[in-house]
Motif scaffolding. Structure first.
Motif, short mmCIF file in Angstrom:
data_model
loop_
_atom_site.label_atom_id
_atom_site.label_comp_id
_atom_site.label_asym_id
_atom_site.label_seq_id
_atom_site.Cartn_x
_atom_site.Cartn_y
_atom_site.Cartn_z
N ASP A 88 23.71 11.43 33.24
CA ASP A 88 25.02 12.04 32.96
C ASP A 88 26.01 11.01 32.43
O ASP A 88 26.78 11.29 31.50
CB ASP A 88 25.57 12.68 34.24
CG ASP A 88 24.86 13.98 34.61
OD1 ASP A 88 24.17 14.54 33.73
OD2 ASP A 88 25.00 14.43 35.75
N ARG A 91 25.12 10.27 28.82
CA ARG A 91 25.56 11.33 27.91
C ARG A 91 27.06 11.23 27.63
O ARG A 91 27.51 11.41 26.48
CB ARG A 91 25.22 12.69 28.50
CG ARG A 91 23.72 12.98 28.57
CD ARG A 91 23.44 14.40 29.04
NE ARG A 91 22.01 14.64 29.19
CZ ARG A 91 21.36 14.59 30.35
NH1 ARG A 91 22.03 14.35 31.48
NH2 ARG A 91 20.05 14.80 30.40
N THR A 92 27.83 10.94 28.66
CA THR A 92 29.28 10.80 28.47
C THR A 92 29.60 9.61 27.57
O THR A 92 30.45 9.70 26.68
CB THR A 92 29.97 10.62 29.84
OG1 THR A 92 29.72 11.80 30.64
CG2 THR A 92 31.46 10.43 29.67
N SER A 107 17.85 11.66 21.65
CA SER A 107 17.83 12.52 22.82
C SER A 107 18.02 11.69 24.08
O SER A 107 17.78 10.48 24.09
CB SER A 107 16.52 13.31 22.92
OG SER A 107 15.42 12.45 23.15
N ILE A 108 18.47 12.37 25.14
CA ILE A 108 18.62 11.78 26.47
C ILE A 108 17.98 12.76 27.44
O ILE A 108 18.37 13.93 27.50
CB ILE A 108 20.10 11.56 26.83
CG1 ILE A 108 20.75 10.58 25.84
CG2 ILE A 108 20.26 11.06 28.26
CD1 ILE A 108 22.26 10.41 26.04
#
Length: 290
Positions: A88, A91-92, A107-108
């Protein structure tokens, strides 16, 4: 990767990183902790990585620090990790990066180094594993991870791994726990089994510790040629606080000392007392059988 009667040994590791996610974000930037490692690793990557836009799997990449570093330089990066909290954060961080940088992060996703079945054979030019191998405490799990890395690499691709020797961890354990390190058997487990566990919540645990002379034979057995083996902090692992102070007091001496640390980081005489070892290995055409 485990049965109902046998708990997954990675569960405690995942819990640790869930609890320490923010600390992981900051670690490579802390002058007395990760800054020297970051500098020496960056130099090694600049020396050995293929040219961008090669595809990189940042396997166990946590909060995305190296993913962002690579993406900024034009590499196409896939980030995986076991920890939802770290993913998370990654992604941030990617969402707040520049558009060009973010577009290079393909991608993650959550994934286990022992099982990369989400990715086809020969998908990547480089696989980074800057963490998973020193948390895989069984030979079976380490073999699975190295075989999976070999499978997803294109012929001649690079596997870049960090591992941990035992002696620095042994000393830090005794400094933290005192005589209990011996009465509980923790020191013996580090020396004789290469195993480190810390029952205290939020502390590093589930560590696998490798003698430097075991590194090259392991990767060669599984279809890799070790191109470079270096101490991640060079000769400076035991003096990081003092080196951080030097950076403020005498920046020129600091830069020269980092140059020296990198040029001597391959000296086998310092590897046994390193905090981490960085292994840069080239995939052979044929993977060794298990």
């Amino acid at each position: 990767m485990s049965t109902a009667s046998e708990p997954d040994p990675v569960a405690a590791v995942r819990d640790y990183y869930e609890q320490s996610a923010q600390r992981e974000v900051e670690r490579l930037g802390r002058p007395a902790d990760g800054a020297i490692e970051r500098e020496l690793h960056a130099r090694a990557f600049e020396e050995h990585l293929p040219s961008a836009p090669a595809r990189v799997l940042d396997n166990g990449g946590g909060p995305g620090s190296w993913t962002l570093w690579l993406a900024r330089r034009g590499y196409r990066v896939t980030l995986t990790d076991l920890s939802p909290a770290l993913l998370d954060i990654a992604r941030t961080r990617v969402a707040h990066a520049s558009q060009q940088q973010a577009s290079n992060v393909e991608s993650i996703a959550k994934a286990d180094a022992r099982d990369l079945s989400a990715f086809p054979d020969e998908s990547f030019d480089v696989v980074l594993c800057l963490g998973p191998f020193y948390h895989l405490t069984t030979e079976t799990d380490r073999r699975r991870a190295v075989q999976e890395a070999h499978r997803v690499l294109r012929p001649g691709g690079l596997l870049i791994v960090t591992m941990m020797p035992p002696y620095m961890r042994l000393v830090s354990t005794v400094l933290e726990h005192g005589s209990a390190s011996f009465t509980t058997g923790a020191a013996d487990r580090i020396l004789n089994e290469g195993r480190y566990d810390n029952p205290r919540p939020g502390r590093f645990t589930g560590g696998y510790l490798t003698r430097p002379d075991q590194v090259t034979p392991f990767f060669e057995l599984h279809g890799f040629r070790v191109r470079r083996l270096i101490a991640s902090q060079g000769v400076l692992a035991w003096a990081q606080t003092e080196v951080a102070a030097l950076a403020q007091r005498d920046p020129d001496a600091y830069r020269r000392l980092l140059d020296l640390a990198y040029t001597t980081a391959g000296d086998p005489s310092i590897h046994g007392m390193a905090g981490h070892l960085l292994i840069i290995a080239e995939q052979s055409a044929v993977q060794a059988s298990s």
